[in-house]
Design a protein around this motif. Sequence first.
Motif, mmCIF file in Angstrom:
data_model
loop_
_atom_site.group_PDB
_atom_site.id
_atom_site.type_symbol
_atom_site.label_atom_id
_atom_site.label_comp_id
_atom_site.label_asym_id
_atom_site.label_seq_id
_atom_site.Cartn_x
_atom_site.Cartn_y
_atom_site.Cartn_z
ATOM 1 N N TYR A 223 -4.657 1.285 -10.894
ATOM 2 C CA TYR A 223 -5.828 2.140 -10.735
ATOM 3 C C TYR A 223 -6.548 2.292 -12.064
ATOM 4 O O TYR A 223 -5.930 2.339 -13.140
ATOM 5 N N GLU B 60 -9.092 -1.679 -3.302
ATOM 6 C CA GLU B 60 -9.116 -0.385 -2.590
ATOM 7 C C GLU B 60 -10.180 0.481 -3.243
ATOM 8 O O GLU B 60 -10.218 0.649 -4.459
ATOM 9 N N GLU B 61 -11.075 1.023 -2.392
ATOM 10 C CA GLU B 61 -12.158 1.844 -2.899
ATOM 11 C C GLU B 61 -11.645 3.208 -3.369
ATOM 12 O O GLU B 61 -10.504 3.585 -3.112
ATOM 13 N N ASP B 62 -12.564 3.908 -4.015
ATOM 14 C CA ASP B 62 -12.297 5.284 -4.421
ATOM 15 C C ASP B 62 -12.194 6.138 -3.160
ATOM 16 O O ASP B 62 -13.114 6.178 -2.332
ATOM 17 N N LYS B 63 -11.071 6.818 -2.970
ATOM 18 C CA LYS B 63 -10.836 7.655 -1.798
ATOM 19 C C LYS B 63 -11.274 9.096 -2.026
ATOM 20 O O LYS B 63 -10.925 9.979 -1.229
ATOM 21 N N GLY B 64 -12.011 9.327 -3.081
ATOM 22 C CA GLY B 64 -12.453 10.685 -3.360
ATOM 23 C C GLY B 64 -11.697 11.346 -4.497
ATOM 24 O O GLY B 64 -12.013 12.482 -4.860
ATOM 25 N N ASP B 65 -10.680 10.640 -5.054
ATOM 26 C CA ASP B 65 -9.897 11.226 -6.138
ATOM 27 C C ASP B 65 -10.345 10.732 -7.505
ATOM 28 O O ASP B 65 -9.741 11.061 -8.529
ATOM 29 N N LYS C 15 0.823 -1.212 0.000
ATOM 30 C CA LYS C 15 0.000 0.000 0.000
ATOM 31 C C LYS C 15 0.851 1.253 0.000
ATOM 32 O O LYS C 15 0.530 2.253 -0.643
ATOM 33 N N SER D 142 0.349 5.929 -7.319
ATOM 34 C CA SER D 142 -1.030 6.176 -7.734
ATOM 35 C C SER D 142 -1.078 7.369 -8.679
ATOM 36 O O SER D 142 -0.259 8.283 -8.584
ATOM 37 N N THR E 168 -10.122 3.958 -8.619
ATOM 38 C CA THR E 168 -10.355 2.726 -7.855
ATOM 39 C C THR E 168 -9.212 1.769 -8.135
ATOM 40 O O THR E 168 -8.805 1.594 -9.298
ATOM 41 N N THR F 36 -12.976 5.409 -11.598
ATOM 42 C CA THR F 36 -14.147 4.813 -10.940
ATOM 43 C C THR F 36 -15.347 4.805 -11.863
ATOM 44 O O THR F 36 -16.170 3.875 -11.828
#
Length: 620
Positions: A599, A580-585, A329, A336, A588, A602
């Motif tokens: 990545y 790993e979900e979409d963290k707002g950026d 991670k 990313s 995904t 999304t």
Amino acid sequence: MSWGTELWDQFDNLEKHTQWGIDILEKYIKFVKERTEIELSYAKQLRNLSKKYQPKKNSKEEEEYRYTACKAFLSTLNEMNDYAGQHEIISENMTSQITVELARYVQELKQERKSHFHEGRKAQQHIETCWKQLESSKRRFERDCKEADRAQQYFEKMDADINVTKADVEKARQQAQLRHQMAEDSKADYSSILQKFNHEQHEYYHTHIPNIFQKIQEMEERRIGRIGESVKTYAELDRQVIPIIGKCLDGIVKAAESIDPKNDSQLVIEAYKSGFEPPGDIEFEDFTQPMKRTVSDNSLSNSRGDGKSELKFGGKSKGKLWPFIKKNKLVSLLTSPHQPPPPPPASASPSAVPNGPQSPKQQKEPLSHRFNEFMTSKPKIHCFRSLKRGLSLKLGATPEDFSNLPEQRRKKLQQKVDELNKDIQKEMDQRDAITKMKDVYLKNPQMGDPASLDHKLAEVGQNIEKLRLEAQKFEAWLAEVEGRLPARSDQARRQSGMYDLQNPPAVNNCAQDRESPDGSYTEEQSQEGEVKVLTTDFDDEFDDEEPLPAIGTCKALYTFEGQNEGTISVVEGETLYVIEEDKGDGWTRIRRNEDEEGYVPTSYVEVYLDKNAKGAKTYI
């Protein structure tokens, strides 16, 4: 000035005054007794306070007392313990020299006072008896005189009466003479008793009472003098310990003056210095410049695309991504995408539209060139070494051989060896005790069964053997650090650790082979060797880490060509794992197989999260 002459008529007041004097003395004794109790209590509290803050034996606190400030504090505690002892001495001396002595004196004083006033009361009773005798003789003399006077008058009356016979007159005359004689006898008796009483009264007021009152006065003056002596002793007992208390305070001042801030600072350096080099500057990465990467045989994209070509770093061949595009991670955060995700295409498939939206393209340069540039950039190496070391320390992974502490490794290993030797000695002592007990049982079967101790002996023997192997392992590491043995390779270290089942060393392995036996660093002359060590050990670092668990699945709604670093290409309709979900950026993180993850936008996929997966949120 004498109580016998000045206070001859104040017997009762003197009795009250002397009793008050004894009460005052007893009150003073009670005061001193309570003072001794306070001193004892104070000393006890001081000792308890000193004991409370004493460092515990065989604990980490003992190591802290190598600092001068802590040593001064420990000296203060010891001095306060001696200070408490002086207060105990005050209490003991006051008890023996004041309380006990005055209590005994009070008993003697009470007996003496009782004797004096008993003698005074006896003299009073005697004079009162004499007074009563005098009054009795006086009244009798008065009565006899009156009787003689009446008898004389009666005789004269009878003698003048011509009608009275001569015999009656003679009888009256004789009666008058008898009464006169009785009066004379009473007079003589009264005179004698009066003289005696006057003599006794003179003796009483001028001899007996003055003597008794003088003794009482002397007794009272001795009492007052004794109180004065006791008060002086009370002060002297305090004064006697003042020099020793002063020495205790001088010891505290001396301890305070012994504090050396520079020395403590040096001790902190010796205790916590790791020996690592500080991280270098991080190079600026300009993401505004388009990047074009040429697809070559040795590029990572080619390896990822066909899955056949393999990277060979340091003699290892594994079909996998470059370490920055791994399942770790931390590294994924570094790789990313930094560009915002592209909007979804208007048509069903962006591949059908010639100018359909693609992921942000950048001018790519050959990855092999960037990789070599990264490997030869020492500031980056130092940066990631520090980053990795910080992460390892945060996770609490401490190598068993303390290889993450180059400067302190020898001390830590020596401490560990000493601890193991102590444990071995304890186990050996226990084995000897069990052996002696078994011999006793053999000689005296009635005391116990010798066979019952065999299991315990075997268990202790196993513990000793295990501790010896452990000690040998640490002694070998210690010998390596001290330069008595050649440095072992990682492979040999793995083979030697029978009980080395803990986490792998958290220190960055890219610098491990550049450490000297004492933990210092030496730069390699060959750049090729440095790159080889870095690639090999850096690769091992990420090989040992577990992949992130899948938290769901997703279906690709559109085809996406992941050409940016950290992205992955997907085909419309393809099903992949979500890690790993979409963290707002807008991105995904997904995985195709064990070695392919990255990545995707999304909006290009439809996500189905597993509600039971750890860290997954409910998908609406």
